[in-house]
Design a protein around this motif. Sequence first.
Motif, PDB file in Angstrom:
ATOM      1  N   MET A 236      44.128  57.126  74.620  1.00 62.45           N
ATOM      2  CA  MET A 236      45.095  57.243  75.698  1.00 62.45           C
ATOM      3  C   MET A 236      46.501  57.107  75.121  1.00 62.45           C
ATOM      4  O   MET A 236      46.760  56.226  74.308  1.00 62.45           O
ATOM      5  CB  MET A 236      44.803  56.158  76.740  1.00 62.45           C
ATOM      6  CG  MET A 236      45.642  56.276  77.947  1.00 62.45           C
ATOM      7  SD  MET A 236      45.011  57.602  78.936  1.00 62.45           S
ATOM      8  CE  MET A 236      45.808  57.298  80.439  1.00 62.45           C
ATOM      9  N   MET A 237      47.386  57.967  75.550  1.00 58.72           N
ATOM     10  CA  MET A 237      48.759  57.974  75.043  1.00 58.72           C
ATOM     11  C   MET A 237      49.584  56.920  75.784  1.00 58.72           C
ATOM     12  O   MET A 237      49.477  56.760  76.997  1.00 58.72           O
ATOM     13  CB  MET A 237      49.377  59.353  75.253  1.00 58.72           C
ATOM     14  CG  MET A 237      50.723  59.501  74.598  1.00 58.72           C
ATOM     15  SD  MET A 237      51.545  61.067  74.959  1.00 58.72           S
ATOM     16  CE  MET A 237      50.267  62.250  74.753  1.00 58.72           C
ATOM     17  N   GLU A 238      50.400  56.220  75.023  1.00 61.37           N
ATOM     18  CA  GLU A 238      51.296  55.222  75.617  1.00 61.37           C
ATOM     19  C   GLU A 238      52.330  55.914  76.500  1.00 61.37           C
ATOM     20  O   GLU A 238      52.743  57.042  76.237  1.00 61.37           O
ATOM     21  CB  GLU A 238      52.008  54.448  74.509  1.00 61.37           C
ATOM     22  CG  GLU A 238      51.092  53.772  73.536  1.00 61.37           C
ATOM     23  CD  GLU A 238      51.061  52.285  73.756  1.00 61.37           C
ATOM     24  OE1 GLU A 238      51.940  51.781  74.471  1.00 61.37           O
ATOM     25  OE2 GLU A 238      50.150  51.661  73.222  1.00 61.37           O
ATOM     26  N   ARG A 239      52.785  55.221  77.516  1.00 60.00           N
ATOM     27  CA  ARG A 239      53.757  55.796  78.464  1.00 60.00           C
ATOM     28  C   ARG A 239      55.054  56.203  77.769  1.00 60.00           C
ATOM     29  O   ARG A 239      55.605  57.262  78.044  1.00 60.00           O
ATOM     30  CB  ARG A 239      54.034  54.788  79.563  1.00 60.00           C
ATOM     31  CG  ARG A 239      54.906  55.327  80.661  1.00 60.00           C
ATOM     32  CD  ARG A 239      54.887  54.378  81.848  1.00 60.00           C
ATOM     33  NE  ARG A 239      55.717  54.837  82.912  1.00 60.00           N
ATOM     34  CZ  ARG A 239      55.379  55.746  83.818  1.00 60.00           C
ATOM     35  NH1 ARG A 239      54.206  56.327  83.737  1.00 60.00           N
ATOM     36  NH2 ARG A 239      56.204  56.094  84.776  1.00 60.00           N
ATOM     37  N   LYS A 240      55.541  55.385  76.833  1.00 63.02           N
ATOM     38  CA  LYS A 240      56.804  55.688  76.154  1.00 63.02           C
ATOM     39  C   LYS A 240      56.689  56.891  75.220  1.00 63.02           C
ATOM     40  O   LYS A 240      57.678  57.483  74.845  1.00 63.02           O
ATOM     41  CB  LYS A 240      57.302  54.468  75.370  1.00 63.02           C
ATOM     42  CG  LYS A 240      56.410  54.085  74.219  1.00 63.02           C
ATOM     43  CD  LYS A 240      56.942  52.902  73.478  1.00 63.02           C
ATOM     44  CE  LYS A 240      55.989  52.590  72.329  1.00 63.02           C
ATOM     45  NZ  LYS A 240      56.489  51.540  71.496  1.00 63.02           N
ATOM     46  N   GLU A 241      55.474  57.264  74.875  1.00 65.51           N
ATOM     47  CA  GLU A 241      55.243  58.386  73.951  1.00 65.51           C
ATOM     48  C   GLU A 241      55.086  59.712  74.690  1.00 65.51           C
ATOM     49  O   GLU A 241      55.113  60.776  74.068  1.00 65.51           O
ATOM     50  CB  GLU A 241      53.992  58.081  73.119  1.00 65.51           C
ATOM     51  CG  GLU A 241      53.778  58.976  71.942  1.00 65.51           C
ATOM     52  CD  GLU A 241      54.886  58.906  70.897  1.00 65.51           C
ATOM     53  OE1 GLU A 241      55.035  59.898  70.170  1.00 65.51           O
ATOM     54  OE2 GLU A 241      55.579  57.889  70.800  1.00 65.51           O
ATOM     55  N   ARG A 242      54.948  59.694  76.001  1.00 65.49           N
ATOM     56  CA  ARG A 242      54.714  60.929  76.759  1.00 65.49           C
ATOM     57  C   ARG A 242      55.913  61.878  76.732  1.00 65.49           C
ATOM     58  O   ARG A 242      55.749  63.077  76.574  1.00 65.49           O
ATOM     59  CB  ARG A 242      54.345  60.604  78.200  1.00 65.49           C
ATOM     60  CG  ARG A 242      52.971  60.026  78.322  1.00 65.49           C
ATOM     61  CD  ARG A 242      52.619  59.749  79.749  1.00 65.49           C
ATOM     62  NE  ARG A 242      51.379  58.982  79.776  1.00 65.49           N
ATOM     63  CZ  ARG A 242      50.948  58.324  80.811  1.00 65.49           C
ATOM     64  NH1 ARG A 242      51.645  58.339  81.934  1.00 65.49           N
ATOM     65  NH2 ARG A 242      49.826  57.646  80.761  1.00 65.49           N
ATOM     66  N   LYS A 243      57.111  61.351  76.897  1.00 65.31           N
ATOM     67  CA  LYS A 243      58.295  62.211  76.943  1.00 65.31           C
ATOM     68  C   LYS A 243      58.504  62.953  75.615  1.00 65.31           C
ATOM     69  O   LYS A 243      58.696  64.173  75.620  1.00 65.31           O
ATOM     70  CB  LYS A 243      59.528  61.396  77.322  1.00 65.31           C
ATOM     71  CG  LYS A 243      60.705  62.247  77.676  1.00 65.31           C
ATOM     72  CD  LYS A 243      61.811  61.417  78.286  1.00 65.31           C
ATOM     73  CE  LYS A 243      62.920  62.323  78.758  1.00 65.31           C
ATOM     74  NZ  LYS A 243      63.965  61.586  79.446  1.00 65.31           N
ATOM     75  N   PRO A 244      58.450  62.267  74.461  1.00 66.09           N
ATOM     76  CA  PRO A 244      58.577  63.010  73.196  1.00 66.09           C
ATOM     77  C   PRO A 244      57.440  64.020  72.984  1.00 66.09           C
ATOM     78  O   PRO A 244      57.659  65.101  72.453  1.00 66.09           O
ATOM     79  CB  PRO A 244      58.549  61.932  72.122  1.00 66.09           C
ATOM     80  CG  PRO A 244      58.888  60.673  72.816  1.00 66.09           C
ATOM     81  CD  PRO A 244      58.455  60.823  74.236  1.00 66.09           C
ATOM     82  N   TYR A 245      56.234  63.652  73.436  1.00 67.62           N
ATOM     83  CA  TYR A 245      55.096  64.557  73.302  1.00 67.62           C
ATOM     84  C   TYR A 245      55.352  65.854  74.067  1.00 67.62           C
ATOM     85  O   TYR A 245      55.173  66.949  73.535  1.00 67.62           O
ATOM     86  CB  TYR A 245      53.828  63.873  73.821  1.00 67.62           C
ATOM     87  CG  TYR A 245      52.647  64.802  73.920  1.00 67.62           C
ATOM     88  CD1 TYR A 245      51.947  65.184  72.787  1.00 67.62           C
ATOM     89  CD2 TYR A 245      52.229  65.306  75.146  1.00 67.62           C
ATOM     90  CE1 TYR A 245      50.863  66.032  72.871  1.00 67.62           C
ATOM     91  CE2 TYR A 245      51.150  66.159  75.248  1.00 67.62           C
ATOM     92  CZ  TYR A 245      50.477  66.515  74.102  1.00 67.62           C
ATOM     93  OH  TYR A 245      49.411  67.370  74.187  1.00 67.62           O
ATOM     94  N   TRP A 246      55.777  65.747  75.311  1.00 67.40           N
ATOM     95  CA  TRP A 246      56.015  66.944  76.115  1.00 67.40           C
ATOM     96  C   TRP A 246      57.226  67.708  75.621  1.00 67.40           C
ATOM     97  O   TRP A 246      57.279  68.943  75.731  1.00 67.40           O
ATOM     98  CB  TRP A 246      56.135  66.604  77.593  1.00 67.40           C
ATOM     99  CG  TRP A 246      54.794  66.273  78.156  1.00 67.40           C
ATOM    100  CD1 TRP A 246      54.365  65.045  78.570  1.00 67.40           C
ATOM    101  CD2 TRP A 246      53.685  67.168  78.311  1.00 67.40           C
ATOM    102  NE1 TRP A 246      53.057  65.117  78.976  1.00 67.40           N
ATOM    103  CE2 TRP A 246      52.609  66.421  78.829  1.00 67.40           C
ATOM    104  CE3 TRP A 246      53.484  68.517  78.061  1.00 67.40           C
ATOM    105  CZ2 TRP A 246      51.373  66.985  79.108  1.00 67.40           C
ATOM    106  CZ3 TRP A 246      52.254  69.067  78.329  1.00 67.40           C
ATOM    107  CH2 TRP A 246      51.213  68.313  78.846  1.00 67.40           C
ATOM    108  N   ARG A 247      58.216  67.032  75.067  1.00 64.18           N
ATOM    109  CA  ARG A 247      59.367  67.729  74.489  1.00 64.18           C
ATOM    110  C   ARG A 247      58.919  68.566  73.290  1.00 64.18           C
ATOM    111  O   ARG A 247      59.275  69.739  73.179  1.00 64.18           O
ATOM    112  CB  ARG A 247      60.437  66.721  74.071  1.00 64.18           C
ATOM    113  CG  ARG A 247      61.714  67.392  73.578  1.00 64.18           C
ATOM    114  CD  ARG A 247      62.826  66.408  73.252  1.00 64.18           C
ATOM    115  NE  ARG A 247      62.410  65.432  72.264  1.00 64.18           N
ATOM    116  CZ  ARG A 247      62.292  64.110  72.504  1.00 64.18           C
ATOM    117  NH1 ARG A 247      62.566  63.614  73.678  1.00 64.18           N
ATOM    118  NH2 ARG A 247      61.908  63.299  71.546  1.00 64.18           N
ATOM    119  N   HIS A 248      58.099  67.987  72.414  1.00 65.19           N
ATOM    120  CA  HIS A 248      57.591  68.749  71.259  1.00 65.19           C
ATOM    121  C   HIS A 248      56.711  69.911  71.714  1.00 65.19           C
ATOM    122  O   HIS A 248      56.784  71.009  71.160  1.00 65.19           O
ATOM    123  CB  HIS A 248      56.804  67.842  70.318  1.00 65.19           C
ATOM    124  CG  HIS A 248      57.667  66.939  69.525  1.00 65.19           C
ATOM    125  ND1 HIS A 248      57.417  65.596  69.403  1.00 65.19           N
ATOM    126  CD2 HIS A 248      58.779  67.173  68.817  1.00 65.19           C
ATOM    127  CE1 HIS A 248      58.343  65.042  68.653  1.00 65.19           C
ATOM    128  NE2 HIS A 248      59.185  65.989  68.287  1.00 65.19           N
TER     129      HIS A 248
END
Length: 86
Positions: free
Chosen positions: A1-13
């Motif tokens: 499961m992806m951490e909440r703080k990591e979701r924004k950079p993930y979707w940006r990439h």
Amino acid sequence: MMERKERKPYWRHTKWQMLASVVPFLVLIIVLPLYAESLNTERFLGFPLGYFLSAHGIAIIAIFTVASFVNRQDAIDHWHGAHEDN
């Protein structure tokens, strides 16, 4: 499961990776037919070159575009810890 703080950079990439895959392909689909008639003066494998590139080249490039997209998205997934466990 992806951490909440990591979701924004993930979707940006993921978004930039998608744009990097789609925009060149769309430009090719728009530009190549504009030059097809002038390319038809040359022949390749017995076909007019403009026809051959429009019919076969775009399909081949689409396959490579999708394959490279999948490989790069897999790398992004692994980088951000969002890959599926096998």
